[in-house]
Design an enzyme around this catalytic site. Structure first.
Site, mmCIF file in Angstrom:
data_model
loop_
_atom_site.group_PDB
_atom_site.id
_atom_site.type_symbol
_atom_site.label_atom_id
_atom_site.label_comp_id
_atom_site.label_asym_id
_atom_site.label_seq_id
_atom_site.Cartn_x
_atom_site.Cartn_y
_atom_site.Cartn_z
ATOM 1 N N GLU A 188 0.821 -1.222 0.000
ATOM 2 C CA GLU A 188 0.000 0.000 0.000
ATOM 3 C C GLU A 188 0.856 1.273 0.000
ATOM 4 O O GLU A 188 0.593 2.210 0.775
ATOM 5 C CB GLU A 188 -0.982 -0.008 1.183
ATOM 6 C CG GLU A 188 -1.990 -1.142 1.086
ATOM 7 C CD GLU A 188 -3.093 -1.121 2.155
ATOM 8 O OE1 GLU A 188 -3.087 -0.244 3.031
ATOM 9 O OE2 GLU A 188 -3.954 -2.008 2.091
ATOM 10 N N GLU A 303 -4.959 -8.773 0.321
ATOM 11 C CA GLU A 303 -5.728 -8.388 1.515
ATOM 12 C C GLU A 303 -7.181 -8.262 1.085
ATOM 13 O O GLU A 303 -7.500 -7.439 0.218
ATOM 14 C CB GLU A 303 -5.242 -7.072 2.114
ATOM 15 C CG GLU A 303 -3.910 -7.203 2.817
ATOM 16 C CD GLU A 303 -3.494 -5.931 3.560
ATOM 17 O OE1 GLU A 303 -4.380 -5.188 4.021
ATOM 18 O OE2 GLU A 303 -2.282 -5.702 3.662
#
Ligand code: AHR
Length: 500
Positions: A188, A303
């Site tokens: 991220e 995720e």
């Protein structure tokens, strides 16, 4: 405002399964896990030295036993956001000499008692009794980490020659290389919460340079690019710049809503995300003239889950309490992965224990939350090949989470969400979520066999939960002779299974 559309009068709900029409292979990696140094995932979750429930290495035996039921093929580690300030060398060598560090993702203190070697041993323990080992998947520190550190980590794990970090692994008691195949180029990196957040331009430049060096050191590794949610300009840009250097593109999505229909339909946004990402991958291949013989870059959905960070904040351990509605949402998530299996190279539920997890620990034992049961059923049975299925049911046409999803659903979201597989053992499996809070549906199931095994996840209401001393959401089993219609009760997840 209309939010539901019923079938026209005279039309009955219908599900058709064609087990002979194999659409794509389901990668076993779809049922991956994720353990981050966050909250009670590692410490107090999988690792609790001194607990009567742990073995001599400090691994919680009850957790291992439960997770073995899920037949997890791969586990991502050590983060997540945590990895952006993690220096892996803090976590090797004699445990009492390892430094304690402030940790900037969740604002805790990292003791480093558990590190790379402990993770590898834990995976070995998780894989005991299986034909294949559980694969490690390591995420590299793209925040405060350097390329030197990343190279050293790969050398420590995979080195077979007489070199410094390979020898350090041997000196730490691990003569054989760990053969870590999967390595992520950061986590991220686009997020404002990230230490050393990057622009897409800076990220792409760095990812190419790191990929080049990492492959020189170990040409057999599988490199995973850091994407966003598949619909962002970040995804478009980094794929264009890095397509020739990577094997998979990672995306993350968490869905949640306190309103049941929004909650159960939200994973359909991930389905759109997968389709858009797949197109971006194709576009990058076309525009960059990637050789047609280069294997397809698959999506690594590393995720995914139901999570509302306001309900369960990350810096407080993100211990979500899951409802039956959430369990149905997880079943829709998994239907999405099966339907889109053509594009999925790996998926990892975030996370495996305690942190936004189907499995919770206490000092005295474990609790299987509502979301455990769809995961357990899918992981056990929804493998092999995705086969053609078709559904005719009433639809939900109301507001969605995220709001853009509503405009992409066309006829609306079917109240029966369906996927189907055929396994190598010849069993056909049909997964059906009846998301209606009020209506049972009697369905004509075309293509069903005889001697049907039926597994149903249900509870008294969509808000039902499992907690200590309270098990409202459970799995039941029965048989059906395949004749007539089958009634899918309101707010249930059902898996039908028969020999083809
Ligand atoms: O899984 C919890 C966190 O969610 C991860 O650390 C991060 O990558 C994501 O934002």
């Amino acid at each position: 405002m209309t939010t539901f559309t019923k079938l026209a009068s005279g039309e009955t709900p219908l599900i058709e399964v064609d087990a002979n029409k194999r659409l794509s292979k389901i990668d076993p990696m779809t049922y991956g896990g994720f353990t981050e140094h966050m909250g009670r995932c590692i410490y107090g979750g999988i690792y609790e030295p001194g607990s009567p429930l742990s073995d001599s290495r400090g691994f919680r035996k009850d957790v291992l036993e439960a997770l073995r039921e899920l037949d997890i093929p791969v586990v991502r580690y050590p983060g997540g956001n945590f990895v952006a300030t993690y220096h892996w060398q803090d976590g090797i060598g004699p445990q009492d000499q390892r430094p304690k560090r402030p940790e900037l993702a969740w604002l805790g203190v990292e003791t480093n008692r558990f590190g790379t070697d402990e993770f590898m041993q834990w995976l070995d323990a998780l894989g005991e009794g299986k034909d294949q080992r559980v694969e490690p998947y390591i995420c590299l520190n793209f925040g405060t980490g350097t390329l030197d550190e990343a190279l050293a980590w790969v050398e420590y794990c995979n080195g077979t020659r007489d070199t410094h970090y390979a020898n350090l692994r041997r000196a730490n008691g691990h003569p054989e290389p760990y053969r870590v195949k999967y390595w992520a180029l950061g986590n991220e990196c686009w997020g404002p919460w990230q230490v050393e957040q990057m622009t897409k331009e800076d990220y792409a430049k760095k990812a190419v340079q790191w990929a080049k060096a990492l492959r020189l050191l170990d040409p057999d590794i599988c490199l995973i690019l850091c994407g966003q949610d598949g619909t962002a300009s970040w995804d478009h840009y980094v794929l264009q710049e890095c397509i020739s250097w990577v094997d998979m593109h990672s995306i993350h999505i968490y869905t949640a809503s306190n309103q049941h229909m929004k909650n159960v339909t939200a994973p359909l946004a991930a389905e759109r995300g997968i389709q858009i990402t797949a197109s971006l991958i194709d576009l990058a291949r076309i525009e960059k003239g990637v050789s047609p013989t280069k294997p397809p870059v698959k999506i690594c959905f590393d995720e995914w889950n139901v999570w509302d960070p306001e309900r369960a904040p990350g810096d407080k351990g993100a211990e979500e309490m899951y409802t039956l509605s959430d369990a149905l949402a997880v079943a829709v998530w998994l239907n999405v992965f099966v339907r889109q299996s053509r594009y999925i190279g790996m998926a990892n539920i975030a996370q495996t224990v305690n942190v936004i997890s189907p499995l919770m620990t206490s000092k005295g034992g474990i609790i299987k939350q509502s979301t455990w049961w769809p995961l357990w059923l899918f992981s056990r049975y929804m493998r092999g090949w995705t086969v053609a299925s078709h559904v005719r049911s009433g639809t939900y046409d109301g507001e969605t989470q995220p709001t853009w999803l509503q405009g992409t659903l066309g006829e609306g979201a079917p109240l029966l969400d369906v996927s189907a597989t055929v396994n190598d053992d010849g069993y056909v499996n049909l997964a059906v979520v009846n998301s209606s809070e009020t209506d049972d549906f009697s369905v004509d199931v075309k293509g069903v066999g005889k001697d049907v095994l039926v597994y149903t996840v249900s509870g008294p209401q969509v808000g039902s939960i499992n907690a200590e001393g309270k098990e409202e959401v459970s799995l039941s089993e029965k048989k059906w002779n395949g004749e007539g219609t089958y009634t899918f009760a309101k707010h249930t997840f059902t898996l039908l299974r028969w020999k083809s």
